[in-house]
Structures are given as structure tokens and as C-alpha cells.
Design a protein around this motif. Structure first.
Motif, PDB file in Angstrom:
ATOM      1  N   LEU A 122     -38.732  23.465  -3.112  1.00  0.00           N
ATOM      2  CA  LEU A 122     -39.714  24.495  -2.081  1.00  0.00           C
ATOM      3  C   LEU A 122     -39.149  25.838  -1.929  1.00  0.00           C
ATOM      4  O   LEU A 122     -37.977  25.825  -1.285  1.00  0.00           O
ATOM      5  N   PRO A 123     -39.419  26.574  -3.057  1.00  0.00           N
ATOM      6  CA  PRO A 123     -38.787  28.107  -3.096  1.00  0.00           C
ATOM      7  C   PRO A 123     -38.718  28.770  -1.474  1.00  0.00           C
ATOM      8  O   PRO A 123     -39.953  28.718  -1.164  1.00  0.00           O
ATOM      9  N   ALA A 124     -37.792  29.191  -1.053  1.00  0.00           N
ATOM     10  CA  ALA A 124     -37.728  29.867   0.107  1.00  0.00           C
ATOM     11  C   ALA A 124     -38.391  31.545  -0.003  1.00  0.00           C
ATOM     12  O   ALA A 124     -38.433  31.992  -1.096  1.00  0.00           O
ATOM     13  N   ASP A 125     -38.979  31.808   0.998  1.00  0.00           N
ATOM     14  CA  ASP A 125     -39.745  33.107   0.776  1.00  0.00           C
ATOM     15  C   ASP A 125     -38.765  34.208   1.332  1.00  0.00           C
ATOM     16  O   ASP A 125     -39.041  34.663   2.210  1.00  0.00           O
ATOM     17  N   LEU A 126     -37.826  34.397   0.487  1.00  0.00           N
ATOM     18  CA  LEU A 126     -36.703  35.439   0.856  1.00  0.00           C
ATOM     19  C   LEU A 126     -36.619  36.276  -0.474  1.00  0.00           C
ATOM     20  O   LEU A 126     -36.834  35.954  -1.579  1.00  0.00           O
ATOM     21  N   PRO A 127     -36.026  37.272  -0.197  1.00  0.00           N
ATOM     22  CA  PRO A 127     -35.669  38.229  -1.236  1.00  0.00           C
ATOM     23  C   PRO A 127     -34.615  37.873  -2.148  1.00  0.00           C
ATOM     24  O   PRO A 127     -33.661  36.886  -1.613  1.00  0.00           O
ATOM     25  N   GLU A 128     -34.927  37.711  -3.282  1.00  0.00           N
ATOM     26  CA  GLU A 128     -34.007  37.169  -4.337  1.00  0.00           C
ATOM     27  C   GLU A 128     -32.467  38.193  -4.706  1.00  0.00           C
ATOM     28  O   GLU A 128     -32.922  39.412  -4.759  1.00  0.00           O
ATOM     29  N   PRO A 129     -31.517  37.743  -4.857  1.00  0.00           N
ATOM     30  CA  PRO A 129     -30.328  38.602  -4.886  1.00  0.00           C
ATOM     31  C   PRO A 129     -30.306  39.343  -6.480  1.00  0.00           C
ATOM     32  O   PRO A 129     -30.794  38.857  -7.374  1.00  0.00           O
ATOM     33  N   SER A 130     -29.796  40.632  -6.464  1.00  0.00           N
ATOM     34  CA  SER A 130     -29.465  41.418  -7.638  1.00  0.00           C
ATOM     35  C   SER A 130     -28.238  40.913  -8.167  1.00  0.00           C
ATOM     36  O   SER A 130     -27.434  39.907  -7.503  1.00  0.00           O
ATOM     37  N   ARG A 131     -28.012  41.218  -9.475  1.00  0.00           N
ATOM     38  CA  ARG A 131     -26.499  40.747  -9.856  1.00  0.00           C
ATOM     39  C   ARG A 131     -25.515  41.396  -9.134  1.00  0.00           C
ATOM     40  O   ARG A 131     -24.534  40.672  -8.794  1.00  0.00           O
ATOM     41  N   GLU A 132     -25.603  42.505  -8.661  1.00  0.00           N
ATOM     42  CA  GLU A 132     -24.555  43.087  -7.602  1.00  0.00           C
ATOM     43  C   GLU A 132     -24.336  42.392  -6.310  1.00  0.00           C
ATOM     44  O   GLU A 132     -23.150  42.204  -6.021  1.00  0.00           O
ATOM     45  N   ASP A 133     -25.613  41.877  -6.070  1.00  0.00           N
ATOM     46  CA  ASP A 133     -25.285  40.893  -4.525  1.00  0.00           C
ATOM     47  C   ASP A 133     -24.615  39.995  -5.094  1.00  0.00           C
ATOM     48  O   ASP A 133     -23.721  39.541  -4.106  1.00  0.00           O
ATOM     49  N   VAL A 134     -24.941  39.092  -6.059  1.00  0.00           N
ATOM     50  CA  VAL A 134     -24.131  37.881  -6.297  1.00  0.00           C
ATOM     51  C   VAL A 134     -22.678  38.199  -6.776  1.00  0.00           C
ATOM     52  O   VAL A 134     -21.722  37.595  -6.088  1.00  0.00           O
ATOM     53  N   VAL A 135     -22.469  39.371  -7.421  1.00  0.00           N
ATOM     54  CA  VAL A 135     -20.973  39.540  -7.825  1.00  0.00           C
ATOM     55  C   VAL A 135     -20.260  40.057  -6.271  1.00  0.00           C
ATOM     56  O   VAL A 135     -19.114  39.362  -6.214  1.00  0.00           O
ATOM     57  N   ALA A 136     -20.836  40.526  -5.405  1.00  0.00           N
ATOM     58  CA  ALA A 136     -20.295  40.994  -4.385  1.00  0.00           C
ATOM     59  C   ALA A 136     -19.872  39.595  -3.411  1.00  0.00           C
ATOM     60  O   ALA A 136     -18.950  39.432  -2.893  1.00  0.00           O
ATOM     61  N   VAL A 137     -20.627  38.813  -3.524  1.00  0.00           N
ATOM     62  CA  VAL A 137     -20.425  37.363  -2.904  1.00  0.00           C
ATOM     63  C   VAL A 137     -19.073  36.981  -3.625  1.00  0.00           C
ATOM     64  O   VAL A 137     -18.295  36.388  -2.860  1.00  0.00           O
ATOM     65  N   LEU A 138     -19.265  36.662  -4.775  1.00  0.00           N
ATOM     66  CA  LEU A 138     -18.020  36.010  -5.342  1.00  0.00           C
ATOM     67  C   LEU A 138     -16.980  36.638  -5.377  1.00  0.00           C
ATOM     68  O   LEU A 138     -15.697  36.049  -4.920  1.00  0.00           O
ATOM     69  N   ARG A 139     -16.866  38.075  -5.100  1.00  0.00           N
ATOM     70  CA  ARG A 139     -15.688  38.826  -4.864  1.00  0.00           C
ATOM     71  C   ARG A 139     -15.235  38.568  -3.440  1.00  0.00           C
ATOM     72  O   ARG A 139     -14.048  38.497  -3.129  1.00  0.00           O
ATOM     73  N   GLU A 140     -16.327  38.752  -2.467  1.00  0.00           N
ATOM     74  CA  GLU A 140     -15.726  38.483  -0.976  1.00  0.00           C
ATOM     75  C   GLU A 140     -15.324  37.317  -0.495  1.00  0.00           C
ATOM     76  O   GLU A 140     -14.243  37.098   0.036  1.00  0.00           O
ATOM     77  N   THR A 141     -15.816  36.345  -1.284  1.00  0.00           N
ATOM     78  CA  THR A 141     -15.329  34.886  -1.060  1.00  0.00           C
ATOM     79  C   THR A 141     -14.013  34.290  -1.882  1.00  0.00           C
ATOM     80  O   THR A 141     -13.483  33.470  -1.620  1.00  0.00           O
TER      81      THR A 141
END
Length: 374
Positions: A122-141
Motif C-alpha cells: 500500500l504505497p504511502a502518499d508521501l513525497p519520494e526522496p531524491s538521490r541526494e536525500d537518500v545519500v544524505a541519510v546514509l551519510r548522516e546515519t
């Protein structure tokens, strides 16, 4: 870094998960099940692999698109529908990693929308992340290993996360049959970026592919001519429901078929080998039933045949292998390796960059681990 020079290992191993489905559930449950069991190697290659134990693995990030999972702790999300695997460690402490909205792309097949909510995404009705968003999460964590658990056929989505791993410098473990590590162009990109990649398509601990390979190799070693063989599989999890769309199966069939062909004495004609998923049976849930038939000739051309039925809980069957892959990926980072890591891929994956017999792959990965331990 010189690959022969071994830097000191530093725990923990920070892992990010793409796809919080049944396989991720078994993996995360396994981290709790084995906590404190320092000498328990059931389901694992080694309790201590290259200096790393199960206790050293930490889940630091997760991505999914299902509204029942996004925004919850990974420890809670792994038990949300449509997950249906065994709850062998039901009391999971919070990981502190909240599941974030992932990138949809081709991760959900259209026919999944026709199923009841408890069986489908059931896909969430939320904005999908950009590549930059995902990369930022990987780096921050501080993620060091990115585990790809997307549905079979998610070509574009897998490539998206592979791009993120490259940019973030995360080792990429590709558990599905979209070809990244075994694709020369992607392999070269990981080499140039100085990032290790292991794949493609995880083998289970005692699954259909490894059993079929062992039997095929046994025919070869015992001088039995293999004339024809098939492998049929049924299951009731979202993986089997997703694969009911045959257009998403091309790479899966290639991966499973080549895994068997690679150990045959002589390559079988396409008409004489069939390896692949067969059908979705909802009530089986995460139980997978495999049927293998092999027809051959003994001494004097006398015919023989072998039939086997294998029943396993699908997702726990690969979780220990995933833990071994995570630890091998971390070892590869410790050693400064870049591009495909061949020995672990050959032993743990169906479609590695370089196919080996299981005996050869076992010796190669043990040598890889021994170098890390020295």
C-alpha cells in the motif's frame, strides 16, 4: 589502501535496509535471536567471521514505500502487513532507525493493486526522496553496508539505490536478481568509486538452488549423464505474488538457471532445463515448496530419475546468509577493496560475476575470511 595490509576492525557494522519485507524481518529478528550467543553458528558460516559477530551488526536506516511501515521503527515495521514470515524472535527492542519513504519507480508491479490489502503493498502518499536525500541519510546515519531487498524485477529502483551507495561510499549487497555486481559496466563504476559490491541474487542456507546445484554436481562427479531437469517452486509471500507477473521474471530465471548450468558436466539445451518460480499459493504464506526432477543415464545408458520435495520457511532460510554477506562486505571495506568481491559472491549468490563450483567457492571465501582474520 593496500589490499594485503589489514587495518584494525572496528565494530559495529552499520547497515541500511532497502525494503522492509519478509527477508528484512528475518534478518532483524536474527540480530535479537543471536544476541549474546557468541558461539552459536547455527545458520551462519561462522559465529565469528573475520573478527565480526552477529552482535556487531546495527540497523541504522530503512527505506520502504508501504504506509504501514513508513514512519515506524524498523523493529515495528518488520511485523507489519503484508509481511507473513515466522516470528521466531517477536520481542525486538527498538532499533532507533525509523523507516523512511523510499523511491517507488518499478518496485511495485501493477497487478499487486488487485490483491487484498493484507497481501499487497500500500504505497504511502508521501513525497519520494531524491538521490541526494537518500545519500544524505546514509551519510548522516554512518551506514557502511546497504542491503537491497527490493521485489524481483525492480530494475530501475535497484539502479537508483546502487547509485546512492556509490555516492555515499556504502558497500552494496544486492540480494535480488537485478544484475549489478555481475554487470561489467556497473562493476567498473564501483571499482572507480572505490566501493565494494557483492551480488547478485542471494542463495538460501538450504534452498532450492543450492540443493539443485549440489545434486547436479553429484551427477557430474559420479559420471551420471544428466539429460533433463526441472525445478518448480510455490509460495504465498509477496515475492511469489510479485513474480506472478511473468514480465518481472526474466532476470530471476536467468539467475536460477545459470546457477545450475554452471555446475553441470555439459550445458543442457534450453528445452531440457526449466528452473524458476511456478505459482502463488496464498495459504502457503512464507512457506516455499520446491519440486526437483532430474532424469539421467547410468552405466550402459540405463535410465534413472530422481525426484525431491523441499519445504522451507523462505525468509529465515536466507537471513543467516545475509548476515554473512554483511560481514564480508564490512571486511571488504576494511581491506580497501573496490568493485565486485568475487569469493563471497560466488559462495553466497546465484548469479555472481564469476561462477565456481560450491567446493571451490567455499575454499575461496574461507581464504578471504582467513586473510581478514590474520
Amino acid at each position: 589502501m593496500n589490499a594485503d595490509r589489514q587495518p584494525a576492525r572496528v565494530a559495529p557494522i552499520n547497515v541500511a535496509l532497502v525494503g522492509i519485507g519478509n527477508c528484512a524481518s528475518s534478518l532483524v529478528q536474527g540480530l535479537t535471536h543471536y544476541a549474546g550467543r557468541t558461539n552459536d553458528a547455527a545458520g551462519l558460516m561462522h559465529a565469528d567471521l573475520g573478527g565480526y559477530r552477529v552482535d556487531d551488526i546495527r540497523i541504522v536506516a530503512g527505506f520502504d514505500i508501504d504506509r504501514r511501515k513508513v514512519g515506524t521503527d524498523v523493529a515495528q515495521a518488520i511485523f507489519a502487513a503484508p509481511n507473513c514470515t515466522a516470528a521466531f524472535a517477536p520481542d525486538i527492542p527498538p532499533t532507533g532507525a525509523v523507516v523512511r519513504m523510499g523511491r517507488l519507480l518499478d518496485g511495485v508491479a501493477e497487478h499487486m493493486a488487485e490483491q487484498p490489502d493484507e497481501r499487497t503493498f500500500l504505497p504511502a502518499d508521501l513525497p519520494e526522496p531524491s538521490r541526494e536525500d537518500v545519500v544524505a541519510v546514509l551519510r548522516e546515519t554512518g551506514a557502511e553496508v546497504l542491503m537491497n531487498y527490493l521485489p524481483v524485477g525492480s530494475q530501475k529502483a535497484t539502479e537508483f539505490y546502487a547509485e546512492c551507495a556509490l555516492e555515499a561510499g556504502c558497500a552494496f549487497v544486492n540480494n535480488i536478481p537485478v544484475f549489478i555486481a555481475s554487470d561489467p559496466s556497473w562493476a567498473e563504476r564501483f571499482r572507480k568509486a572505490g566501493v565494494p559490491v557483492i551480488g547478485d541474487d542471494i542463495k538460501a542456507q538450504m534452498g532450492a538452488t543450492i540443493v539443485h546445484r549440489v545434486l547436479t554436481d553429484l551427477f557430474h562427479k559420479r559420471g551420471v549423464r544428466l539429460n533433463r531437469t526441472y525445478q518448480l517452486n510455490t509460495g504465498g509471500n509477496t515475492d511469489f505474488l510479485n513474480m506472478a507477473n511473468r514480465k518481472r521474471l526474466e532476470s530471476k530465471k536467468i539467475s536460477k538457471t545459470e546457477a545450475v548450468q554452471a555446475v553441470a558436466a555439459e550445458r543442457l539445451a534450453d528445452a531440457d532445463i526449466h528452473v524458476g518460480p511456478s505459482d502463488y499459493v496464498a495459504w502457503q504464506k512464507d512457506n516455499k515448496v520446491c519440486f526437483i526432477r532430474m532424469e539421467g543415464e547410468l552405466f550402459g545408458g540405463v535410465p534413472m530419475n530422481l525426484e525431491l520435495r523441499l519445504s522451507v520457511e523462505d525468509s529465515p532460510n536466507s537471513a543467516g546468509v545475509a548476515i554473512d554477506l554483511i560481514r564480508c562486505a564490512r571486511i571488504a571495506r576494511d581491506r580497501g577493496l573496490a568493485g565486485p568481491v568475487l569469493a563471497p559472491a560466488a559462495y553466497f549468490c546465484k548469479h555472481p560475476p564469476e561462477q565456481m563450483t560450491d567446493d571451490e567457492a567455499y575454499e575461496a571465501v574461507e581464504a578471504f575470511i582467513s586473510r581478514a582474520s590474520s
